[in-house]
Each structure stands twice: as C-alpha cells, then as structure tokens.
Design a protein around this motif. Sequence first.
Motif, PDB file in Angstrom:
ATOM      1  N   ARG A 195     -12.543   3.124   3.437  1.00 15.98           N
ATOM      2  CA  ARG A 195     -11.757   1.910   3.163  1.00 15.98           C
ATOM      3  C   ARG A 195     -10.298   2.079   3.572  1.00 15.98           C
ATOM      4  NH1 ARG A 195     -14.677  -0.086  -2.486  1.00 15.98           N
ATOM      5  NH2 ARG A 195     -16.391  -1.093  -1.366  1.00 15.98           N
ATOM      6  N   GLU A 196      -9.888   3.319   3.713  1.00 17.20           N
ATOM      7  CA  GLU A 196      -8.546   3.619   4.237  1.00 17.20           C
ATOM      8  C   GLU A 196      -8.741   4.613   5.364  1.00 17.20           C
ATOM      9  OE1 GLU A 196      -4.389   4.719   2.236  1.00 17.20           O
ATOM     10  OE2 GLU A 196      -5.838   6.330   1.957  1.00 17.20           O
TER      11      GLU A 196
ATOM     12  N   GLU B 273      -2.020  14.756   1.826  1.00 19.33           N
ATOM     13  CA  GLU B 273      -1.995  13.289   1.938  1.00 19.33           C
ATOM     14  C   GLU B 273      -2.862  12.704   0.836  1.00 19.33           C
ATOM     15  OE1 GLU B 273      -2.939  11.765   5.919  1.00 19.33           O
ATOM     16  OE2 GLU B 273      -2.460  13.732   6.716  1.00 19.33           O
ATOM     17  N   THR B 274      -2.382  11.658   0.193  1.00 21.47           N
ATOM     18  CA  THR B 274      -3.178  10.967  -0.811  1.00 21.47           C
ATOM     19  C   THR B 274      -3.297   9.491  -0.421  1.00 21.47           C
ATOM     20  OG1 THR B 274      -1.311  10.342  -2.229  1.00 21.47           O
ATOM     21  CG2 THR B 274      -2.278  12.525  -2.606  1.00 21.47           C
TER      22      THR B 274
ATOM     23  N   GLY C 126     -14.282   5.265  -1.139  1.00 24.17           N
ATOM     24  CA  GLY C 126     -13.849   4.955   0.222  1.00 24.17           C
ATOM     25  C   GLY C 126     -12.442   5.425   0.546  1.00 24.17           C
ATOM     26  N   PHE C 127     -11.770   6.030  -0.446  1.00 18.28           N
ATOM     27  CA  PHE C 127     -10.412   6.556  -0.241  1.00 18.28           C
ATOM     28  C   PHE C 127     -10.451   8.076  -0.358  1.00 18.28           C
ATOM     29  CE2 PHE C 127      -9.786   2.186  -1.201  1.00 18.28           C
ATOM     30  CZ  PHE C 127      -8.606   1.811  -0.574  1.00 18.28           C
ATOM     31  N   ARG C 128      -9.569   8.732   0.348  1.00 20.96           N
ATOM     32  CA  ARG C 128      -9.637  10.200   0.407  1.00 20.96           C
ATOM     33  C   ARG C 128      -8.295  10.886   0.212  1.00 20.96           C
ATOM     34  NH1 ARG C 128     -11.756  10.371   6.301  1.00 20.96           N
ATOM     35  NH2 ARG C 128     -10.541   8.435   6.289  1.00 20.96           N
TER      36      ARG C 128
END
Lengths: 404, 404
Positions: free
Chosen positions: B119-120, A41-42, B9-11
């Motif tokens: 953030r997500e 997942e991105t 904050g995004f992975r």
Amino acid sequence: MIKPQTLKGFRDFLPADALKRQFVIGKIKEVFEQFGFDPLETPALEYAETLLGKYGNEADKLLYLFKDNGGRNVGLRYDQTVPLSRVVAQYQNKLPLPFKRYQIQPVWRAENPQKGRFREFLQCDIDTVGADSPLADAEIISCTLTAFKTLGFANPIMVINDRRIFDDLGLSKKEIIILDKLEKIGNDAVAGELAASGTKDPNGLLTILRDTLPTERLAMIIAALERLGYVQGKDIRFNPFLARGLEYYTSTIFEVKIPDYSGGSLAGGGRYDKLIGQFSGRGLPAVGIAFGFDRLLDALEENHLLPATPTATQVLVTIFSPELVNNALRIAANLRTNGVNAEVFLEEIKLDKQLKYADRKGIPYVIIQGPEELQKNVVKLKDMKNQTQEELTIEQITTRLQSS
Amino acid sequence: MIKPQTLKGFRDFLPADALKRQFVIGKIKEVFEQFGFDPLETPALEYAETLLGKYGNEADKLLYLFKDNGGRNVGLRYDQTVPLSRVVAQYQNKLPLPFKRYQIQPVWRAENPQKGRFREFLQCDIDTVGADSPLADAEIISCTLTAFKTLGFANPIMVINDRRIFDDLGLSKKEIIILDKLEKIGNDAVAGELAASGTKDPNGLLTILRDTLPTERLAMIIAALERLGYVQGKDIRFNPFLARGLEYYTSTIFEVKIPDYSGGSLAGGGRYDKLIGQFSGRGLPAVGIAFGFDRLLDALEENHLLPATPTATQVLVTIFSPELVNNALRIAANLRTNGVNAEVFLEEIKLDKQLKYADRKGIPYVIIQGPEELQKNVVKLKDMKNQTQEELTIEQITTRLQSS
C-alpha cells in the motif's frame, strides 16, 4: 480545467531547490554513518493509537488523522521518535542493542503555516536506543556538531540542560514553559509571568536556577566531549533555563544554535527513557536529536554555504541539423559512459534557441558539432558563463568535465 | 501498553534493507543525471480534485482520500505523473521546456496487499515534458536500459508498442485489456474472451495485430536506438499486444522485462500528450517511465546483484576498561575524521559481549586497545569474518579501511 495548486503549507521543490536538499542530505548522511548510525525507514501511515498521547495534548491536535478505506483509524507520521520506539518494541528479538539509527523522512503537522513553518517538512534524526551511558549522549552531541561543521558552519553551539533539575525543584509544566522564554523575553518578564501563574518567589527561583550546577550526567557528558577537544562555554554551553517542548524527555536535553542566525535552534533533542516502555513491557533508555531541515537550509543559505547549481546537467549537446542527429546522440552516449551528465536537445530547432534553453536552465557548457567540426573530428565547447568557445576532441572534453 | 504493529501493506525497512534500497537509489540517480534529468519533489498530499479522474475509475477507488483539519478534500500521492503534470502547469512561466525531471518518492494505493504488492511503495520516474520528438521517447528508453545495465542486469529488454494501433483498429477499452493478457493466458483463451465480450472475428483480429508493423513513431524510435547500438529483437522488441493499464497514454507505450524473472515487468511507461492540458489551457506533449522499485529489488536479489552489508559501520571500537574510555573515543574520532565509519561501544561491559554485539550486527572489524597495545602505541584489529587479528597503528588501519 483543474486549477493547478498545492495545499497551504505544502511545497514543490523544483530542481534548483531539490538539488540543494540532496546536497545537504548527502553530507549529513555521511557524518551519521561515520558515527556508526544505520538507516531506518518507517511508513508514512501508522495506527492512530501509535501516535496519540505521545506528544502532549496540543500536539495531538496537529496530527493528520483519518479513517482509511478499511475503517481503520490511521495518522500520518508526526515525528520519527515515536515510530522508532514502535520499531524497537516490535523487532526487539531481531535488533542488537544498542540500536543506533538515522532516519531522514518527511513528517506532517497541521500547524498554522507561517514564515519557515510548514505542514510537510523533512526531519533528520539520529537516536541511540538501549544505552543508558552518558557516552551515548556525548556521541549524539559530537555527531551533531561534526555534521554542522562538515556543512561549513564555523562555530555551532550545543546548549545543554537536564530536565531532572526541574524535577528536583518540583517545578510544574507551566513554570517550565515560562522559564524556557528567558532568552527571548528577559528576566523581568519571566519573573512577572511566574508570579502571575502562582510561583511564590519568582526571583528566588530564578537565582537558584542561575546558580545551579550541571547534574552528574551532564558533567560526565561534558567531560567526554572535552576529551574529544570540544570546549565548554564555546562549543558546549550549559543553560539551566533550556526546557524544550516535547513531553517525553526525561533527563538530558539539548539544542544547536548558530551565532548570528536569528531563526532559532537548528536541531533539538534529548534523552527519553520512558517512551519505548509504552510499546513493550520492557522499558529501554534512549537518546537522540532531530535536525530541523528547513531552518538548516535557511541558515546555510544565509551563510552562503550552498552550491548554486540550478541543474545537475553539465553539458547540452545541441543538434546542428537533422542530418547530424546521429552524431549528437553518439557524442552524448560517449560522455555519459564516462560519467559526464549530458543532455541532448530533443528538437531540431535553430541553434540560438537551443543555446537560449541552456542559458535559461543554467547548463554551464554547450557542445556544437556542425559539418566543419565533424570533418576535423572535433566539437565546439561553449562556456555559457564566460561566453568563450574552443575546439576540442570528445576525449579532451570528457577529461575536463569529469574534474569539474 | 500499545501493541507495536504496522498497518497491513505498510513496511518498516530495518538497516540491512534500508541500505540495499539506498544503494539502488544511488545507482539509478547517477544514471538519471547522466541523461540530463534533474530532481523534483512534490508533496505527499494533493487536493483530491488534482488526483481524481486521472487514472481511471478502478484506480480512483484505490486513492487514499480524506478531509483535512480545515475541511479540504485531500488525497495521498498515487503516482508521480499527475503531480508532475500539475507542476508543469503551475510553474509554466518558470520552467524552461523541455522539462526533464526525475522523481523518487513513495506513493500510496489502497490495494489488497498480496505477495509483492504493497500500500506504500517507492516509485522512480523519469519524464520529459514539452518534447514531441521520437528522440524524447528514445532517450527515456535508452536511459532506462542504461540504468538496468548499470545495476548489473546483463540483458534488459524494452518491449514497445503504440496505442494508436488500437485506435486505428477502433478497439474498445475492454478488448484492449483482453489483448494485453495474450502472453499470460495464450491465443485461444484470448480469442474466447474476445468472442464472449462481443468481438465479431476474434481470430481475424489477432491475425491482423500479429501482422501489424510498427507505427512511424515507433520506427523512428527504433532507428534512433539502433544508432546507439541497441539491437532490435534483442534489446528492443515491438509487441503489438502490449497495452498497459493506465488511461492517460496516447501513443508510445513500453515496459522493461528481465529474462528468467517471473515477477512481471520492472518498469513501464509511455507517451501521454493530453494529461497536462487538464491542468492548463495549454496541452503539452510528454513521455516518461516509472520503475517498480520493489520488483526491481526482488529481481536484483534473485540475480545476486545486491551488496550484503547489514550495516554501514566498518569497525567497532571496543572499550577495554573504564580507564581506557578516553582512548577509545580518540581512536574513533581519528578514524571518522579520515572517513572511516566507526562505532564506539557505549557501555563498559565485558569484551566478549562487545565482540558478540559486533558479530550480531555484522560489523566486519573490531578494534581492541588494552594497556599492552597502548604502551606500544598500536591497536588490535580483529577481522570478524576470518577470526584473525593483527597489531597495527591507527594510520595503517585507516589506510586499509578507506579502501575497503
């Protein structure tokens, strides 16, 4: 009051549709994992520079780009191949190669919405990174054809070509785009367009292409697939006019067609050996395919291959009267513990209204327990489709619904 | 060269993490459907006016808002409750009420990233719209506790309260936010903050709250849950200081705690009877809960409740030598047809390198077939963990791996 509305090109999926989507995703994932692909997942948002310049100038205009609250230039995921390339470069010391992954996430493109084209849609991708062997291409093709057969299509066809054929002939981008239209607009129209764009001997070029043999790589892919029982000319078809739009393909290209389906190809992909090098000093060969999920659903629907279950709920437990709420709750708890999907009606209203609700929602069975049934320690099970009912114990119902 | 990086904050979720996420989602979905909730999906982008003014002023600042290519003011999904409210208003003639749906999609908030805050992130929601009955609240609570037990938590606790208690005391928003901190900062600090914010008799207020009894609605919810075997004070705990942040709650509020987990509540929700009316003339009562997926995973990890499978692949079929590629392909095809997840190694390199790949990737078994084994019509199955190997037929391997 705010008008409740969705943006043009965006969709809500109410339960009946969401269940169909989940059904298809479940089947596809199973096949992907059987072939040794693992999930990845991105993020939905990437730095704009990660996305720009990868898909071609026309595609760049369709990116959803904006400045975030911190002033960074960001964009929404446009496909899953570019994020994969970034991931492979970013975690190169952590990921054993070849890296085989599947990815099933939405992408966003600011296209002009039309029938079957949306601004938010799901992509299902498999890719193998770090393997140059034609076996890698063959495995992607075999996995894809297996997925389509598992979904119920009798005869999915993989059309294949090699971009190097165009390179060897020194064709321009413009000429390739025109050649790609052959199936759609026919020989004469293509020759005409080629002449208009400056090709000196259009008919000669068409003849040369028509007589072209598969490249060495294609021949090896076809041989591997034949060993697995696929038949050339039936399951796999070489088409020297196949071009595919995206810029990053370097060799093998392929797409899936279903006989009698008019909506175009259902999956498309190829080999892209230079994309990952843009993110890391080290170039890595890669090959993959993306399933067009909406077209796939459309084709499945046309071929009556989707289950017609408007709800996942198997049975509605009605509330006969306020004094019997406890019993309804316990019946539902009992069914759920045994894996049966059971809804309890939440208001103490007239029974016929509760039955009407089950009918409108498409719940196949209803359970009724009044004082009489309670005394006999049974319930009435009503079959909503056949409008029949019988008295059964909860154990009997559990056994019946577990196998339904 | 473009630096491969993700936004703060995004992975990315590489296979080992993605598999854990899928495992948890699968378990949760099963329970949601057992309780009669059906799936719903809504778009990532909504009109900005759909999102603004629903979550409170502070939250509005965390929205990802921008102008799309057509100049429309749009925003990314911030939660799943507001989109649900829009859906219910938009399709009111199509959706039978009560509408019970679950939704498992990412949401985006421009928060300052810190440990455990992104953030997500994924939300998992269940909501029941169009039912005012305390039974609806009780079913949401029971479904949630069942999901947590199914995931393996021995003793999940649902803390409950009713916002009407604050309304009846005429408390301000400011006072409610201070009261919510009681567990964290203690009695004296709360009294101090209340005094500083203008409360006349802070200790009096604290005493009144401490002596407050559950409202009539809470009493009915607790009674329904007790009939299902839940124990007050153990599984369900009334806490008159519980406030919860979001503005739209109107009555019941609740959150899930796990003993010994320090990361805070793992799920939170309540009743919001006025939100849907903002989208349609017709107000509809509603109640629901959102699971904090990241905290949930964190708590599961802490309690050793997640499977440790770095790959979904069960076996790697090696290629002994170029002449034996065909056999490897056929072995893999055979295993896959029988539902075993099998990867074929894609390059003809030395066997020890192929074994090293399986080891690095965490594939539990490896199949080797050299000329000797081929003659005997068997293969070697190597157990990578125990470093043992035995000679078996493909049928024997299939049987063993199907049950593993």
